[in-house]
Each structure stands twice: as structure tokens, then as C-alpha cells.
Design an enzyme around this catalytic site. Structure first.
Site, PDB file in Angstrom:
ATOM      1  N   SER A 196       0.670  -1.065  -0.139  1.00 55.92           N
ATOM      2  CA  SER A 196       0.096   0.099  -0.090  1.00 55.92           C
ATOM      3  C   SER A 196       0.944   1.216   0.016  1.00 55.92           C
ATOM      4  CB  SER A 196      -1.090  -0.062   1.183  1.00 55.92           C
ATOM      5  OG  SER A 196      -1.798   0.923   0.854  1.00 55.92           O
ATOM      6  N   GLU A 197       0.490   2.430  -0.509  1.00 52.36           N
ATOM      7  CA  GLU A 197       1.073   3.502  -0.868  1.00 52.36           C
ATOM      8  C   GLU A 197       1.861   4.132   0.417  1.00 52.36           C
ATOM      9  OE1 GLU A 197      -1.826   2.600  -2.549  1.00 52.36           O
ATOM     10  OE2 GLU A 197      -2.421   4.328  -3.618  1.00 52.36           O
ATOM     11  N   ASN A 198       0.920   4.020   1.566  1.00 53.39           N
ATOM     12  CA  ASN A 198       1.683   4.375   2.890  1.00 53.39           C
ATOM     13  C   ASN A 198       2.673   3.535   3.433  1.00 53.39           C
ATOM     14  OD1 ASN A 198      -0.193   2.729   3.391  1.00 53.39           O
ATOM     15  ND2 ASN A 198      -0.791   3.618   5.219  1.00 53.39           N
ATOM     16  N   GLY A 199       3.291   2.887   2.864  1.00 52.42           N
ATOM     17  CA  GLY A 199       4.628   2.260   3.133  1.00 52.42           C
ATOM     18  C   GLY A 199       4.391   0.904   3.737  1.00 52.42           C
ATOM     19  N   SER A 225       8.429   4.022  -0.279  1.00 52.15           N
ATOM     20  CA  SER A 225       7.147   3.258  -0.760  1.00 52.15           C
ATOM     21  C   SER A 225       6.967   3.562  -2.299  1.00 52.15           C
ATOM     22  CB  SER A 225       6.100   3.543   0.123  1.00 52.15           C
ATOM     23  OG  SER A 225       4.812   2.927  -0.369  1.00 52.15           O
TER      24      SER A 225
END
Lengths: 226, 219
Positions: free
Chosen positions: B53-56, B95
Site C-alpha cells: 500500500s502507498e503509505n509504506g 514506498s
């Protein structure tokens, strides 16, 4: 003896000037430096450019700072989310400028600033309206867009652990933008859930070394809301 | 559609399951918001696919039970998630290095429109929308090794979403390689959309009637 731990919010916020570019960490409600945002509201600096992933929700925190007319410009990737009412009102009334940036370009522009890189080319956004007016070039067979580094005057960061040198760890997805923002700002201010003794954080585990941190304040505020 | 033969379009979960069937073990995959997020529910745990997921967050597991939510662990859609054994956390710049550096095998996104040349539009509904939210859509669309789109074949009003050229603001140019809809699975090829699969009872003519772009069958 180096001691970056400050005892009061006034001390943490000292010297933030009008017109500053302020980075605010956090993604969703996780890893957001809420106490520092309230501290900035109290401190009074205005005409700010705020760089954050979102444009605030509800009427507290960043949304409150905007509602008070203190933010001239916001740089973010996701201004519209559930509850971003203050941003919507101000934007419709022409009272706030928006620079919309793809999320990865936003992170990379800060990393570039942190690493002393002036600008870089990326395929992200090529051929879209977010690249309108930007320089483009074909590199390695692919059209790319020139994006400039984004440096902060101030970064507001939420960490899990901090020591007196400013070494930091984060908690799970509370990490998000915090480390790269800490690296890319002139003055990095941290609210930490836990203050630990120097040496207590295993060097292999330090995520943000103290070289990127100027001030730490202990704010044991607990879990983000579910 | 001419109802000579009754056909039943796939529901959201069936579309997600159809996408999931094509994801092999070992792939690193990012799922967009909406139907794409449901895809993870249809990949069995023993088939080790690593969701990002984009938030790492790397290695997202099944959704948590209500009483087992970790308030510090969310995905890019701000939903609470779990981490599998072997999961890892990185910061946002790393990320997006994962995303933009071509390290993801696949990104599954929703869209408003996909064009026959692989252009996609999924972030703004009109040129006049001055403050739409782009998030990581443009990074994912150009950065993942493969971009698959999952969406309804037409809008609620029956307007085609598979088009010659996108009319909504573009997210990225020429990036989509496959589209899964509630009616069909299509590949985007240099010769345009090629229909790989249709739901039972549907004819190519009926599918074409709901599609603006020209469709063809595999050579």
C-alpha cells in the site's frame, strides 16, 4: 551535552516565521503531529505554505489553521477526502491556493531537497494536466516531466521513540511521510510518544538519525482514533 | 442489450475474484480503492502474494476482526489492515520508489475510462474540477510493471467506458494492459481491445453494442 528535548511547546515553536513553508507529517489519522499543529496555531505564524498529503479534516488541527486564515497555499496530493470541509470552503471562495502533486512526486521532491538534488525527471504525470507547462524530455525511451526539489523551512513530525540526540523510531504506518519530511526541512520539530535514554534505541533500528532533527517534545498522546 | 439470451453481469466480488484468479504466487501487488481492494479477499493465503500500500506497508494480510484492530496500521484507503508474517514498513519516499522504480509486478486500479491505446482516466471527472484528489494514481499507473483495470463495462446510464480516446482528464498514457469488467476480460494490444473472455450467454455483438472502441477476438 547535546539535548534537543525541549520542555514547552513555546520553546518547540520558537522562531517559526510568517511566510514559512511547513511540512506536516502523517497519513490519515496515523503519524500526525497533532500537538505540534496546535502549537503552531498558538504560536501565530501566518502566510504559510503547508505541505501535507491531505488538506485537513473536520475543524481541528490543520483544518483549524486554515480556517484561521493562516495558510496561503497548500501543496498536497489528496485535498478532497471525507470531512475536508474547511479546505472546500476556502478553495471555493478563492482564499487558498492549491498545488496538486502526485503522491510519489511529492515524496520524491522532498527526498531530492534532502539529498541536495535540484530537480529530477519522472514519467509520473506526463501527458496529464498536472504536467501542463512543465519541461519534458525523452529519457531512456520514455517521456518524462521535470520536477523541482521541495525544501521546507519547518517540518512537524510525529515519532514513537526519541532520545536526546533526536534519533527517532516510528510506529507501523505512522512512519509514512515523517522521515522524508524530517530530512528535507531546515528546522525539524518532533513530538514523540516516548523519550528514551541515549543508546536505548538499537543503532540498526534508528529510522531518522538525530542529524535531521532539531527539537523534540514529549507528547504521550496515545493511539490514533479508530 | 438484446435479451435473446439472458445474461447476468458479474457483481463486484465476482469481478474481484476473476482478477484474483490471474495473480500468481510471488507477485508484489498494489490494489487501488474500491473493487480492486476486494481482490485480496479472493487470493488464498497459501498462495503467497505480497500486497503493498502507498503509505509504506508491504505484506498486508486479511482484514482484522473488529476487536483486533491495530490503530497504527492502515492502508492508503485509510482502512485498518493487518500485516502478515514477513511484512515490512517503509517510509513514503521508499514506498513510492517501490512503485515508481518498477518493482511492483502489478497494480490493479479502478477507472472511469480506458482507451483502446491503453490510456486511462481515473482521477478527475471533468476538466472543470479544479481540486480533484490524485493521490498515488499517476505514480502507480506509470510505475507498476503491469496495470490492470477492473471496472463496470458501462456507466450507470449505459455510457461506454471502453472508448477510442478518453474524454475525462488522463491519469497516464498507454499503460493499461488488461481490463476486467462485469461483462468481459479484454487485453489492450497494439491492435486495440481483444476480447479474451465473456460472461456466459453474451455475444460479441452484444458486447460491442456496449463498447465505443472496436473489439476483436484473438487472432
Amino acid at each position: 551535552m547535546i539535548n534537543k528535548i525541549v520542555r514547552s511547546m513555546a520553546e518547540a515553536m520558537a522562531g517559526i516565521k510568517d511566510g514559512s513553508t511547513v511540512f506536516i507529517g502523517g497519513f490519515g489519522a496515523v503519524g500526525q503531529p497533532n500537538a505540534l499543529i496546535d502549537g503552531l496555531i498558538e504560536q501565530g505564524a501566518k502566510d504559510l505554505t503547508v505541505v501535507a498529503n491531505n488538506a485537513g479534516t473536520g475543524r481541528v488541527g490543520l483544518a483549524r489553521l486554515m480556517e484561521l486564515g493562516r495558510v496561503r497555499r497548500i501543496v498536497c496530493s489528496y485535498p478532497r477526502s471525507t470531512g475536508s470541509v474547511v479546505f472546500e470552503e476556502l478553495f471555493r471562495a478563492g482564499k487558498i491556493e492549491l498545488e496538486l502533486v502526485p503522491q510519489g512526486t511529492l515524496a520524491e521532491r522532498m527526498r531530492a531537497a534532502a539529498a541536495g538534488i535540484g530537480a529530477f525527471f519522472t514519467p509520473t504525470g506526463f501527458g496529464t494536466k498536472l504536467a501542463a507547462g512543465k519541461e519534458t524530455r525523452e529519457i531512456q525511451g520514455r517521456m518524462q516531466v521535470l520536477e523541482y526539489a521541495l525544501k521546507g523551512d519547518v517540518a512537524l513530525i510525529e515519532a514513537w521513540q526519541a532520545d536526546r540526540w533526536g534519533n527517532l523510531t516510528y510506529r507501523l504506518s505512522g512512519r509514512n511521510f515523517n522521515p522524508v519530511m524530517a530530512m528535507a526541512a531546515e528546522l525539524t520539530i518532533v513530538q514523540a510518544q516516548h523519550i528514551v535514554e541515549l543508546g536505548e534505541i538499537d543503532p540498526e533500528v534508528v529510522v531518522t538519525p538525530g542529524i535531521f532533527v532539531n527539537r523534540v517534545i514529549h507528547v504521550p498522546y496515545g493511539d490514533p482514533p479508530i | 442489450m438484446d435479451q435473446a439470451t439472458p445474461v447476468r453481469p458479474l457483481g463486484r466480488n465476482e469481478m474481484a475474484a476473476r482478477v484474483a484468479a490471474d495473480i500468481p504466487e510471488g507477485w508484489y501487488v498494489n490494489l487501488g480503492i474500491g473493487i480492486p481492494t476486494l481482490v485480496a479477499d479472493h487470493v488464498p493465503l497459501e498462495r503467497e502474494v505480497i500486497f503493498h500500500s502507498e503509505n509504506g506497508v508491504l505484506g498486508i494480510g486479511p482484514a482484522p476482526a473488529r476487536d483486533a484492530i491495530n490503530p497504527w496500521l492502515i492502508n492508503a484507503g485509510k482502512q485498518h489492515v493487518t500485516l502478515r508474517k514477513g511484512g515490512a514498513i517503509v517510509h513514503h519516499a521508499d514506498s513510492f520508489a517501490i512503485i515508481r522504480g518498477g518493482h511492483l509486478d502489478l497494480c490493479v486500479l479502478g477507472a472511469f475510462e480506458v482507451a483502446e491505446n491503453g490510456d486511462m482516466a481515473n482521477w478527475a471527472t471533468s476538466e472543470n474540477d479544479t481540486a480533484p484528489a490524485v493521490g498515488g494514481a499517476m505514480d502507480l499507473a506509470v510505475g507498476a510493471r503491469r496495470v490492470w483495470v477492473v471496472m463496470e463495462h458501462t456507466t450507470k446510464d449505459g455510457k461506454p467506458r471502453l472508448v477510442r480516446r478518453c474524454s475525462y482528464p488522463l491519469t497516464a498514457l498507454g499503460v493499461v494492459s488488461r481490463v476486467y469488467t462485469n461483462l468481459a476480460v479484454l487485453d489492450v494490444t497494439p491492435a486495440g481491445f481483444v476480447v479474451r473472455e465473456m460472461i456466459p450467454g453474451l455475444t460479441l455483438e452484444a458486447l460491442q453494442a456496449r463498447t465505443e472502441a472496436k473489439l476483436s477476438l484473438p487472432a
